[in-house]
Every structure is written in structure tokens, then in C-alpha cells.
Design an enzyme around this catalytic site. Structure first.
Site, PDB file in Angstrom:
ATOM      1  CB  THR A  31      -0.998   0.095   1.397  1.00 37.90           C
ATOM      2  OG1 THR A  31      -0.344   0.255   2.475  1.00 37.90           O
ATOM      3  CG2 THR A  31      -1.869  -1.245   1.308  1.00 37.90           C
ATOM      4  N   GLY A  32       0.489   2.226  -0.382  1.00 39.29           N
ATOM      5  CA  GLY A  32       1.235   3.560  -0.741  1.00 39.29           C
ATOM      6  C   GLY A  32       2.325   3.505  -1.478  1.00 39.29           C
ATOM      7  CB  ALA A  33       3.076   1.068  -4.122  1.00 41.49           C
ATOM      8  CB  SER A  34       2.632   6.320  -5.853  1.00 37.87           C
ATOM      9  OG  SER A  34       1.805   6.865  -4.980  1.00 37.87           O
ATOM     10  CB  ILE A  70       9.163   4.487   2.169  1.00 38.22           C
ATOM     11  CG1 ILE A  70      10.004   5.644   2.710  1.00 38.22           C
ATOM     12  CG2 ILE A  70       9.038   3.096   3.017  1.00 38.22           C
ATOM     13  CD1 ILE A  70       9.864   5.589   4.459  1.00 38.22           C
ATOM     14  N   GLY A  71       7.370   3.657  -0.626  1.00 35.37           N
ATOM     15  CA  GLY A  71       6.657   2.743  -0.961  1.00 35.37           C
ATOM     16  C   GLY A  71       7.396   2.306  -2.514  1.00 35.37           C
ATOM     17  CB  SER A  81       6.621   6.528  12.907  1.00 38.16           C
ATOM     18  OG  SER A  81       7.641   7.520  13.103  1.00 38.16           O
ATOM     19  CE1 TYR A 109       2.903   9.617  10.723  1.00 37.71           C
ATOM     20  CE2 TYR A 109       4.735  10.081  12.142  1.00 37.71           C
ATOM     21  CZ  TYR A 109       3.999   9.323  10.904  1.00 37.71           C
ATOM     22  OH  TYR A 109       4.952   8.560  10.111  1.00 37.71           O
TER      23      TYR A 109
END
Length: 240
Positions: free
Chosen positions: A8-11, A14-15, A135, A148
């Protein structure tokens, strides 16, 4: 037989690094993104050299239905990397409820419910691995990032609890906790502020997205076959 992982969040930075690392290790990938279509197209282009199957899937994990839209497009599955997320800076006193709800949806509710939907697919393979990108602030907390820190801490609790529930099914669950990483997330800081942070890190520098990806790949691999319920700190010795 192909091994499939969902990132997920591959764009994001880090992804993308995680996707590159897993593709080079022989995984075919489901590449989740939300708005950054150009970014995901670039990821697919770059990992094409590895010869796997790479499937972009658009879904808004900040919405209540986003995880269902994503899960509906997942078939064969060996691993999950929960990497989607966003930062939120500011005093708790200034936190708006709508921002808190979005933060909780992206970092807690969507990963929780998405995992619930996908566990049966991992069980079909009689083994599997889940890695959550949390994190350092989920471990130590940070002023001006209380909300966060809260959701990142919840992700660590999720990994620890779920690891106990799924160990009998030969499905491992771990987390990585990056420290200060050189990504667009730190672009809002001045060079002086970045240098001050680097001086406080025993390794003397910010980490790279590739170093986080190395940790994720290790936790997915057979090299960590007896490791579950753990948090791998990728932080250069900062705040330990």
C-alpha cells in the site's frame, strides 16, 4: 509459482523503494495508490525489468470504503506491506476532528479491516507475512506530532497482537519503525533543521528509503522465518 505481495502507498518514496526491493527479490506485486497516478506508472516502468506481474490498484484508504475496493482486486497473496500513510504536524490543541478521523482511518482502521479481509488468502498459501511500516514516533512519541505518534503506536500494538493470533497459521506479523528518512516528508524542513536532526543521530545522517525497504524485505523473507511480533527500528541509533 509466483509470489504475490501487496504494497500500500506504493507511489511514495518508501513505497517505491519497497516495491523495487520486492520485485528484485522475485515478487509479483499489487501496487496500491490513491492520487499519484504518474508516480505509480513510474514505479511499474522501473520494476518492469524484473519480469514479474505488477498490478496498480487505485483506492482511497482515507475513506471508509477504500479498503473494500482494494481487497476486491486482490487474488493470490503471500505477503502484505502496510505502508500507506500521511504525516500531520501541529499542536494537539489545534487538531481538527476531521483531520484526526482521516489519520485514524488511513493508519489504523483501513489496515485493520484490509488485513481482516485478506487473511483467508494468506491462509490458502499455508504461510504468509505481514509488515507494517510504523515510525520511531510510534515507539517514543513526538511533541507537535501527538496524533501521528498515537496512530503509529497503534500500528505497533496491532502488529504485536496480530502476530500472536496468526502464528498458529504460519503467518508472521512484524513492523519496521523508520527514524528520520530522506524523503519528500522532510522537504518542509530547512537545511539547517535537517542538519540539526542529523547531528542528533548517532550515525550522523538521515536514512534512505532503500534502507527501510531492506528491513521490510528481510522481515518478509525466509531469513526471518522465526521472527514475529517484533519491531525493527531503522533509525541510525536515534532516540534508542
Amino acid at each position: 509459482m509466483k509470489k504475490f505481495a501487496l504494497v500500500t502507498g506504493a507511489s511514495g518514496a518508501i513505497g517505491k523503494a519497497i516495491s523495487m526491493k520486492l520485485a528484485s527479490a522475485g515478487y509479483s506485486l499489487y501496487l496500491h495508490f490513491n492520487q499519484n497516478e504518474k508516480g505509480i506508472e513510474e514505479v511499474v516502468r522501473q520494476i518492469g525489468q524484473f519480469g514479474g506481474e505488477y498490478i496498480p490498484i487505485k483506492a482511497n484508504l482515507a475513506s471508509k470504503s477504500g479498503y473494500m475496493e482494494l481487497a476486491a482486486n486482490i487474488f493470490s497473496l503471500d505477503a502484505i506491506v502496510h505502508n500507506a500513510g500521511n504525516a500531520l504536524y501541529g499542536l494537539l490543541e489545534d487538531l481538527e476532528e476531521v483531520d484526526a478521523e482521516e489519520l485514524i482511518q488511513i493508519h489504523i482502521t483501513s489496515p485493520l479491516m484490509l488485513t481482516k479481509k485478506l487473511i483467508p488468502k494468506l491462509r490458502q498459501k499455508e504461510r504468509g507475512s505481514i509488515v507494517i511500516v510504523s515510525s520511531i514516533w510510534g515507539q517514543t512519541g513526538a511533541s507537535y506530532e501527538v496524533a501521528y505518534s498515537t496512530v503509529k503506536g497503534a500500528q505497533i500494538a496491532f502488529a504485536k497482537a496480530l502476530s500472536k493470533e496468526l502464528a498458529i497459521s504460519n503467518i508472521r506479523v512484524n513492523a519496521v519503525a523508520p527514524g528520520a528518512i530522506q524523503t519528500p516528508m522532510v522537504e518542509g524542513f530547512s537545511q539547517e533543521e535537517i542538519e540539526t536532526i542529523a547531528e542528533d543521530i548517532p550515525s550522523g545522517r538521515l536514512g534512505t528509503a532503500e534502507e527501510v525497504a531492506n528491513g521490510v524485505e528481510f522481515l518478509l523473507s525466509e531469513k526471518s522465518s522465526y521472527i514475529t511480533g517484533q519491531v525493527l527500528a531503522v533509525n541510525g541509533g536515534w532516540l534508542t
